[in-house]
Design an enzyme around this catalytic site. Structure first.
Site, PDB file in Angstrom:
ATOM      1  CE  LYS A   1      -0.666   1.192   4.742  1.00 15.61           C
ATOM      2  NZ  LYS A   1       0.484   1.927   4.878  1.00 15.61           N
TER       3      LYS A   1
ATOM      4  CG  HIS B   1       1.740  -5.099   8.076  1.00 20.13           C
ATOM      5  ND1 HIS B   1       1.468  -3.817   7.705  1.00 20.13           N
ATOM      6  CD2 HIS B   1       2.005  -5.046   9.406  1.00 20.13           C
ATOM      7  CE1 HIS B   1       1.557  -3.020   8.763  1.00 20.13           C
ATOM      8  NE2 HIS B   1       1.880  -3.749   9.814  1.00 20.13           N
TER       9      HIS B   1
ATOM     10  CE  LYS C   1      -0.142  -5.962  12.735  1.00 24.22           C
ATOM     11  NZ  LYS C   1       1.179  -5.845  13.307  1.00 24.22           N
TER      12      LYS C   1
ATOM     13  CD  GLU D   1       1.774   3.232  14.330  1.00 25.05           C
ATOM     14  OE1 GLU D   1       2.893   2.771  14.110  1.00 25.05           O
ATOM     15  OE2 GLU D   1       1.123   3.883  13.516  1.00 25.05           O
TER      16      GLU D   1
ATOM     17  CG  ASP E   1       0.231   5.405   7.067  1.00 22.74           C
ATOM     18  OD1 ASP E   1       0.761   4.742   6.164  1.00 22.74           O
ATOM     19  OD2 ASP E   1       0.645   5.404   8.239  1.00 22.74           O
TER      20      ASP E   1
ATOM     21  CG  HIS F   1      -3.274  -1.240   8.438  1.00 24.69           C
ATOM     22  ND1 HIS F   1      -2.878  -2.092   7.437  1.00 24.69           N
ATOM     23  CD2 HIS F   1      -2.215  -0.414   8.649  1.00 24.69           C
ATOM     24  CE1 HIS F   1      -1.632  -1.799   7.081  1.00 24.69           C
ATOM     25  NE2 HIS F   1      -1.218  -0.784   7.800  1.00 24.69           N
TER      26      HIS F   1
ATOM     27  CE  LYS G   1       2.318   7.021  11.655  1.00 31.24           C
ATOM     28  NZ  LYS G   1       1.832   5.653  11.767  1.00 31.24           N
TER      29      LYS G   1
ATOM     30  CE  LYS H   1       3.312  -1.665  17.523  1.00 33.18           C
ATOM     31  NZ  LYS H   1       2.898  -0.965  16.335  1.00 33.18           N
TER      32      LYS H   1
HETATM   33  C1  BG6 Z   1       2.030   0.804   8.209  1.00 33.32           C
HETATM   34  C2  BG6 Z   1       1.924   2.286   8.223  1.00 33.32           C
HETATM   35  O1  BG6 Z   1       1.203   0.260   7.221  1.00 33.32           O
HETATM   36  O2  BG6 Z   1       1.634   0.272   9.469  1.00 33.32           O
HETATM   37  C3  BG6 Z   1       2.771   2.855   9.336  1.00 33.32           C
HETATM   38  O3  BG6 Z   1       2.352   2.813   6.980  1.00 33.32           O
HETATM   39  C4  BG6 Z   1       2.422   2.225  10.657  1.00 33.32           C
HETATM   40  O4  BG6 Z   1       2.614   4.270   9.424  1.00 33.32           O
HETATM   41  C5  BG6 Z   1       2.453   0.715  10.535  1.00 33.32           C
HETATM   42  O5  BG6 Z   1       3.389   2.653  11.610  1.00 33.32           O
HETATM   43  C6  BG6 Z   1       1.928   0.070  11.806  1.00 33.32           C
HETATM   44  O6  BG6 Z   1       2.144  -1.317  11.732  1.00 33.32           O
HETATM   45  P1  BG6 Z   1       2.254  -2.207  13.054  1.00 33.32           P
HETATM   46  O7  BG6 Z   1       2.352  -3.607  12.546  1.00 33.32           O
HETATM   47  O8  BG6 Z   1       3.470  -1.736  13.775  1.00 33.32           O
HETATM   48  O9  BG6 Z   1       0.997  -1.939  13.812  1.00 33.32           O
END
Ligand code: BG6
Length: 438
Positions: free
Chosen positions: A96, A126, A130, A164, A183, A188, A284, A289
């Site tokens: 993406k 991704h 998970k 995050e 993003d 997600h 962010k 997190k």
């Molecule tokens: C990414 C975003 O797809 O996912 C990032 O571009 C973000 O900005 C990240 O930090 C978060 O992934 P995870 O697996 O750490 O939650």
């Protein structure tokens, strides 16, 4: 070095060395056909020595605007040509963002399909790799007890949080163009929402699952643009507690209007979810997190435990902890031990770490790469879901641009849980955000 320090055991070291000895690279200019021809010769050398019928994955983790050009040159150089039965296979993984709005996503798709067949395209998110995200479907559809209560009849509200603690880091170049809605939300967040809310697919085949996700996204009520701030809140982190504000970060414009936080209240207009609010928030530089999906059930209609009234009893909450404490928890009401009738909340907690060693915990990308090798697209995104997500969000992006006052950019202190304005969203339905500061 990171891998090496993990590989203390001899067997692991041997595997690592053997893996590293198989890696080579070809450098070149993305835009020159010569690079691809050079790459082709290098692949042929490797294949002729070891495995002439090998499949190939081309993994594009490149700036998004180069994607079409690279795919077109992969096509022109013959690197992604398959025979009519698709063997040996040539798969292309694309990271993406898939476009930056509906129109650009449609254009990108036309360009990709002019070179590749859909079965060759692996659009990766991704989050779908998970463990806990995959578990949503198992939990819902491999257990008898959840499906009968999984609707507006019993569910009061659903909250999806992806917070995050990190800031923009060194990614300002990309992030300034993207912002949190593109993003994290477009992909997600909406992917997780579809898994939680979609209907049961006919089977666990890629297209059955993806058909249901597409249907779900289609049922999300469009955001009413004139009343946008009652449905969406956007924010940007400001300096606090020694942490820099977004506009002080390297590569960020001093007057940047890019959002680093988005929260939304949305509704799904179908029979199952009639009237159930879904609250989504992602940002962010937040308190910590944490990614989780919390399903809060309705309170019981009547209490026999006088003088405790039904409305005084806490509701059941099922939490799917996506990370970092991967697991599941269910809060129920139970009697507190002792002679008196005292009720209290009790949480049944399952943590993946209790059954897996840290190093055994599978990485999302490991699973997705393996699926790509096996030709299984179930956990990859189909273009119609991408377009549906953009159909929902493009009007919001346009409204922010054309009429920012409709939905102002609120500042929030770095390390907090978002701007104060975010509390108004659930409060409209007499709900509150879940407390995540633990
Ligand atoms: C990414 C975003 O797809 O996912 C990032 O571009 C973000 O900005 C990240 O930090 C978060 O992934 P995870 O697996 O750490 O939650």
């Amino acid at each position: 070095p990171g891998l090496e320090s993990k590989c203390k055991k001899d067997e692991c070291r041997f595997k690592l060395e053997s893996f590293l000895s198989k890696i080579s690279y070809v450098s070149g200019d993305y835009s020159s056909l010569e690079t691809y021809e050079k790459l082709g010769r290098s692949i042929e050398n490797i294949e002729s020595g070891r495995c002439p019928e090998a499949g190939r994955i081309f993994y594009l983790s490149t700036p998004p605007d180069l994607c079409s050009q690279i795919v077109s040159l992969l096509g022109a150089s013959g690197l992604v040509s398959e025979n009519y039965e698709g063997m040996p296979w040539r798969h292309v993984v694309i990271e993406k963002p898939f476009g930056h709005d509906l129109e650009s996503a449609q254009k990108l798709d036309r360009e990709l399909r002019s070179v590749l067949k859909e079965r060759q395209i692996y659009r990766i998110d991704h989050y779908l790799g998970k463990e806990t995200v995959q578990n949503i479907l198992m939990l819902r559809f491999a257990n008898r007890i959840f499906e009968p209560v999984w609707s507006h009849e019993h569910i009061d509200n659903v909250q999806i949080t992806v917070a995050e603690s990190v800031g923009v880091g060194h990614r300002a170049g990309y992030y300034e163009q993207s912002g949190q809605l593109r993003d994290m939300f477009q992909n997600h967040m909406l992917e997780m929402l579809s898994l939680v809310a979609m209907e049961m697919p006919v089977s666990f085949e890629a297209d059955s699952v993806r058909n249901e996700k597409a249907k779900l996204l289609q049922s999300i009520r469009p955001f009413p643009i004139k009343d946008l701030s009652s449905y969406i809140v956007r924010g940007q982190y400001a300096a606090a507690d020694g942490l820099a504000g977004y506009t002080e970060e390297k590569g960020v414009a001093k007057d940047s209007q890019t959002e680093t936080f988005v929260a939304a209240r949305l509704f799904i207009d179908n029979w199952r979810w009639k009237g159930v609010p879904f609250y989504l928030r992602s940002g962010k530089r937040m308190g910590r997190k944490v990614s989780e999906i919390a399903v809060t059930f309705k309170k019981i209609p009547h209490s026999i435990f006088s003088p405790i009234r039904a409305e005084d009893l806490s509701p059941n909450v099922l939490v799917m902890n996506v990370q970092p404490d991967e697991g599941l928890s269910l809060t129920i009401q139970a009697k507190q031990p002792g002679p008196k009738l005292c009720m209290g909340s009790l949480t049944m907690d399952f943590k993946y770490k209790s059954i897996l060693e840290e190093e055994e915990f599978p990485e999302a990308y490991e699973r997705l790469l393996l699926d790509c090798m096996l030709g299984d697209q179930t956990l990859f995104i189909r273009n119609d879901t991408i377009e549906r997500a953009w159909t929902l969000l493009t009007p919001v992006l346009e409204a922010w641009k054309q009429n920012p006052a409709l939905c102002p950019l609120h500042k929030y202190p770095a390390g907090s849980w978002g701007p104060d304005a975010v509390h108004a969203l659930p409060w409209m339905e007499k709900h509150v955000w879940r407390e995540l500061n633990i």
